[in-house]
Design a protein around this motif. Structure first.
Motif, short mmCIF file in Angstrom:
data_model
loop_
_atom_site.label_atom_id
_atom_site.label_comp_id
_atom_site.label_asym_id
_atom_site.label_seq_id
_atom_site.Cartn_x
_atom_site.Cartn_y
_atom_site.Cartn_z
N SER A 118 25.65 91.13 -19.65
CA SER A 118 25.05 90.76 -20.58
C SER A 118 23.59 89.87 -20.43
O SER A 118 23.63 89.30 -19.40
CB SER A 118 25.85 89.59 -21.41
OG SER A 118 25.37 89.12 -22.51
N ASN A 119 22.77 90.12 -21.28
CA ASN A 119 21.29 89.50 -21.25
C ASN A 119 21.23 88.36 -22.42
O ASN A 119 20.20 87.89 -22.39
CB ASN A 119 20.42 90.55 -21.27
CG ASN A 119 20.18 91.22 -19.89
OD1 ASN A 119 20.36 90.77 -18.80
ND2 ASN A 119 20.06 92.60 -20.26
N ARG A 120 22.39 88.19 -23.14
CA ARG A 120 22.26 87.17 -23.98
C ARG A 120 22.01 85.69 -23.38
O ARG A 120 22.45 85.28 -22.53
CB ARG A 120 23.58 87.28 -25.10
CG ARG A 120 23.74 88.38 -25.56
CD ARG A 120 24.95 88.29 -26.41
NE ARG A 120 25.68 89.54 -27.12
CZ ARG A 120 26.41 90.31 -26.30
NH1 ARG A 120 26.73 89.86 -24.97
NH2 ARG A 120 26.62 91.52 -26.81
N PRO A 121 21.39 84.91 -24.51
CA PRO A 121 21.09 83.35 -24.20
C PRO A 121 22.85 82.85 -23.67
O PRO A 121 23.72 83.46 -24.37
CB PRO A 121 20.68 82.65 -25.23
CG PRO A 121 19.95 83.92 -26.03
CD PRO A 121 20.64 85.01 -25.68
N LEU A 122 22.80 81.75 -22.83
CA LEU A 122 23.80 81.61 -22.31
C LEU A 122 24.17 79.97 -22.87
O LEU A 122 23.44 79.14 -22.88
CB LEU A 122 23.94 81.60 -20.59
CG LEU A 122 25.07 81.42 -19.97
CD1 LEU A 122 26.06 82.53 -20.39
CD2 LEU A 122 24.83 81.29 -18.32
N VAL A 123 25.34 79.75 -23.35
CA VAL A 123 25.85 78.50 -23.72
C VAL A 123 26.94 77.96 -22.96
O VAL A 123 28.24 78.73 -23.13
CB VAL A 123 25.99 78.32 -25.46
CG1 VAL A 123 26.29 76.82 -25.77
CG2 VAL A 123 24.64 78.64 -26.13
N LEU A 124 26.86 76.96 -22.10
CA LEU A 124 28.04 76.61 -21.44
C LEU A 124 28.43 75.09 -21.82
O LEU A 124 27.52 74.24 -21.92
CB LEU A 124 27.45 76.42 -19.73
CG LEU A 124 26.87 77.42 -19.26
CD1 LEU A 124 26.23 77.26 -17.97
CD2 LEU A 124 27.84 78.59 -19.31
N ILE A 125 29.71 74.96 -22.12
CA ILE A 125 30.11 73.73 -22.94
C ILE A 125 31.48 73.25 -22.15
O ILE A 125 32.52 73.84 -21.88
CB ILE A 125 30.23 74.00 -24.38
CG1 ILE A 125 29.38 74.65 -25.23
CG2 ILE A 125 30.95 72.80 -24.88
CD1 ILE A 125 29.70 75.37 -26.36
N GLY A 126 30.91 72.06 -21.40
CA GLY A 126 32.16 71.55 -20.58
C GLY A 126 32.24 69.89 -20.93
O GLY A 126 31.63 69.29 -21.42
N ALA A 127 33.78 69.58 -20.99
CA ALA A 127 34.19 68.01 -21.04
C ALA A 127 34.65 67.82 -19.86
O ALA A 127 35.40 68.32 -19.13
CB ALA A 127 35.08 68.06 -22.28
N GLY A 128 34.28 66.45 -19.51
CA GLY A 128 34.89 65.88 -18.16
C GLY A 128 34.63 66.77 -16.91
O GLY A 128 33.50 67.25 -16.79
N VAL A 129 35.74 66.76 -16.01
CA VAL A 129 35.51 67.54 -14.78
C VAL A 129 35.39 69.15 -15.21
O VAL A 129 35.20 69.91 -14.18
CB VAL A 129 36.69 67.47 -13.84
CG1 VAL A 129 37.87 67.91 -14.22
CG2 VAL A 129 36.46 67.74 -12.41
N GLY A 130 35.68 69.43 -16.52
CA GLY A 130 35.71 70.92 -16.85
C GLY A 130 34.16 71.53 -16.65
O GLY A 130 34.05 72.77 -16.64
N ILE A 131 32.99 70.58 -16.38
CA ILE A 131 31.98 71.29 -16.23
C ILE A 131 31.56 71.96 -14.86
O ILE A 131 30.72 72.61 -14.57
CB ILE A 131 30.64 70.22 -16.12
CG1 ILE A 131 30.80 69.21 -15.13
CG2 ILE A 131 30.74 69.35 -17.69
CD1 ILE A 131 29.45 68.51 -15.09
N THR A 132 32.70 71.74 -13.62
CA THR A 132 32.72 72.10 -12.57
C THR A 132 32.38 73.72 -12.32
O THR A 132 31.52 74.29 -11.67
CB THR A 132 33.60 71.76 -11.57
OG1 THR A 132 34.92 72.11 -12.14
CG2 THR A 132 33.57 70.26 -11.16
#
Length: 681
Positions: free
Chosen positions: A434-448
């Motif tokens: 995929s070449n779509r824009p990327l949205v990364l959403i994390g809470a707390g240690v979920g961002i690892t």
């Protein structure tokens, strides 16, 4: 082989029936056999045999050993005076006296015949007996005639050469030359037979094909996968009654003919069956006689292409590599802590390196299984997402101090200490297509795992726009701030970081230290994102991840564009777009089901209120390995010996056939009443 078919008599003998019953097709094959197995040849078959340049024959010698061989001649050397008779004109091309099958090609002997046309992938079979035999010809009385499908027949064109014949070489073991011939084969033929109670003999010969390397040679033992076929089980049915078999191999380029005689064994249950792509069962041949006849045929074949069905199967080299990788992934390795870094008030990073060998490759977003022994002497296993990227050249986990294992890592583990680690696992990874824009959403240690993805995207420099949403309680709880600033600079305007604090301390400045007040929710995400078609990746506590997912679906974001991994014992409840997901499973059992744990010889009775199979095993005193209890880490993967399972909340990655994630599975409802479930625990 079978008796003559009629509406009163089964077309199958006991060996064939046993295997048909094993795969659940006995009733269907009983009806089908009456229709497709004839005691005469249809005109279409008679015309087919007449145009062949060769046929494969099987006969039994005086010692009771079956042999497969080739009978060849110019087109038209095979004729059919009537539908129950086949004739071979051998005056132009006599049988080879060095052929070990020749002694079985006498008047009154049983014979099996296979007409196969490699350049059209057509084939038909005959079983009968020899009415007359001489140096000039054979007269065959047909007893059974039936057609075969073109599966696993490699496409080849043939020609004839005048060079033929050579000294016959006999042995009792395979040597380097004959071993190479077998290991490089993509085609062979197998002869088998049974003795009837009235003293009659039925002989059969069949074709076997696959990709080159589908026959394994270990000393004098061959191991052969059995693929999906016509479900007649003529060959394996014979071998289950009489294990004597004869194999025929060709060197299609030189005309060399290799004939092997020995004893076969059918294998219906083995881990190798699941490991070999396309195999439904295996069988072996212990070679006792080896006959190599150089340039024994005047035919030469040029390979054109594999059969499509052959391309869907494996080789032993691939299977053994898969088993080695599986063993490696199941083996605990010693990894040393190379460095430590405090990322926030309660998150610490550990950079790890193997004591021996190179660090394994991994995909951004995967996790690392770790086993520790606590001060209390308890051995525990957990998985932690990798926060480093594959391009970083190092493996780093970032652990929040919560729970027994995490606190042990924070309080006890120092630089230079050794941890027990398995190679990275997990399917929560970036869609590389995929070449779509990327949205990364994390809470707390979920961002690892999201940080791992972000680092990899920035390193690749593919021009993909990225939005990184990070939530925490206070600024002190917000990890990787210096690292994120560096990534923003390296991304050259393609990366925007959105930080949200739900209880910002007095010194935290909005607009400088964080961008949003409160918890990350859909309203904040909508306010920060310009309108576009995105790929979303979510990671965090189960309730957080479910809420964001549901909000995105309410906005008509396609389910396939939302990738998520939730922490905790529950998996994400997805709402599909009415499309087939490719995962079809039987319903959950509604009645009690007996569950057998084969390795420990324990039994239990599952009922709908028993919970998962992991919980059932624990109730019987077993201690299977697990980590997430939600089907995302793969740690609890267990071999399914027999029976079926149901996943109330299907995991992101359903394991291969023959395996089950017991932490999120329950017994399935069977069409045939209550069927016991057997797990290798």
């Amino acid at each position: 082989m079978h008796q003559l078919p009629s509406h009163r008599q089964s077309p199958w003998h006991a060996g064939e029936k046993q295997l048909q019953e094993k795969v659940g097709v006995a009733e269907r094959m009983e009806v089908l056999g009456q229709k497709v197995i004839r005691d005469y040849m249809p005109d279409q078959h008679r015309e087919f045999y007449r145009q062949l340049p060769f046929m494969i024959a099987a006969a039994v010698d005086g010692a009771g050993q079956p042999w497969a061989t080739l009978i060849e001649g110019e087109q038209g050397f095979v004729t059919s005076p009537d539908p129950r008779q086949l004739s071979f004109d051998l005056s132009a091309m006599a049988l080879d006296p060095l052929d070990p099958a020749s002694s079985g090609l006498g008047a009154g002997e049983a014979i099996g015949l296979l007409g196969i046309e490699l350049h059209t992938r057509r084939r038909n079979r005959i079983n009968g007996h020899i009415r007359q035999a001489s140096a000039h010809g054979l007269e065959i009385a047909v007893e059974h005639s039936f057609g075969n499908c073109p599966q696993y027949i490699q496409l080849r064109q043939y020609c004839r050469v005048h060079e033929r014949g050579g000294e016959r070489l006999d042995a009792t073991e395979l040597d380097a030359r004959t071993r190479a011939m077998v290991e490089g084969a993509d085609t062979f033929f197998v002869a088998s037979y049974i003795e009837h109670e009235d003293g009659r003999r039925s002989v059969d010969v069949s074709h076997r094909g696959g990709r080159a390397g589908f026959v394994r040679v270990e000393g004098n033992r061959l191991t052969i996968p059995d693929y999906a076929g016509n479900l007649h089980f003529n060959t394996l049915g014979n071998l289950s009654v009489n294990p004597r078999a004869g194999l025929l191999f060709f060197d299609f380029t030189s005309g060399d003919v290799l004939q092997l005689g020995g004893r076969a064994e059918i294998i219906l249950e083995s881990p190798l069956i699941n490991a070999f792509e396309g195999a439904e069962r295996l069988w072996t041949l212990d070679v006792e006689q080896v006959v190599l006849r150089p340039s024994a045929t005047s035919l030469r074949w040029a390979f054109e292409e594999y059969a499509p069905t052959s391309l869907m199967t494996g080789t032993w080299a691939e299977t053994e590599a898969r088993l080695r990788e599986r063993e490696r992934r199941n083996t605990w390795q010693r990894w040393r802590v190379q460095s430590l870094q405090q990322e926030s008030s309660d998150i610490r990073s550990f950079v790890l390196t193997p004591e021996t060998g190179a660090a394994p490759s991994f995909a951004a977003g995967q996790h690392l299984p770790i086993r520790v022994t606590t001060a209390a002497g308890e051995t525990l296993l957990r998985t932690y997402s990798l926060s480093s990227a594959p391009s970083d050249g190092q493996l780093r986990i970032s652990v929040r101090a919560q729970g027994v294992v995490s606190r042990h890592l924070h309080q006890q583990v120092q630089v230079g200490d050794v941890l027990e680690v398995r190679p990275p696992l997990g399917s929560f990874t970036l869609d590389s297509d995929s070449n779509r824009p990327l949205v990364l959403i994390g809470a707390g240690v979920g961002i690892t795992p999201l940080l791992s993805m972000l680092r990899e995207q920035v390193a690749l420099g593919q021009g993909r726009r990225m939005h990184f949403f990070q939530g925490a309680r206070t600024l002190a709880d917000l990890p990787f701030q210096a690292e994120l600033r560096e990534l923003v600079q390296r991304a050259g305007g393609l990366l925007q970081v959105h930080r949200a604090l739900s209880a910002a301390e007095q010194g935290a400045v909005l607009g400088r230290d964080y961008e949003q007040q409160g918890r990350i929710d859909l309203a904040q995400i909508k306010a920060a994102l310009p309108f576009d078609d995105y790929d979303f990746y979510l990671c965090g506590p189960a309730a957080f991840t479910q809420a964001i997912y549901d909000g995105l679906r309410d906005l008509n974001v396609a389910d396939t564009r939302i990738h998520a991994e939730a922490f905790g014992p529950s998996t994400l409840r997805r709402r599909t777009d009415g499309q087939t997901t490719g995962f079809v499973q039987p319903p959950a059992a509604s009645d009690p089901v007996p569950v057998h744990f084969s390795a420990s010889s324990k039994e239990a009775r599952w009922s709908p209120d028993s919970g998962s199979l992991l919980e059932l095993a624990e109730s019987r005193g077993l201690t299977p390995e697990f980590s997430c209890r939600g089907g995302s880490c793969g740690t609890c993967r267990t071999r399914l010996v027999s029976g079926q399972v149901h996943y109330p909340n299907p995991p992101a990655e359903v394991p291969e056939d023959g395996s089950v994630l017991i932490c999120c599975a329950v017994p399935a409802q069977s069409e045939h009443g209550v069927q016991p479930l057997v797990l290798e625990l």
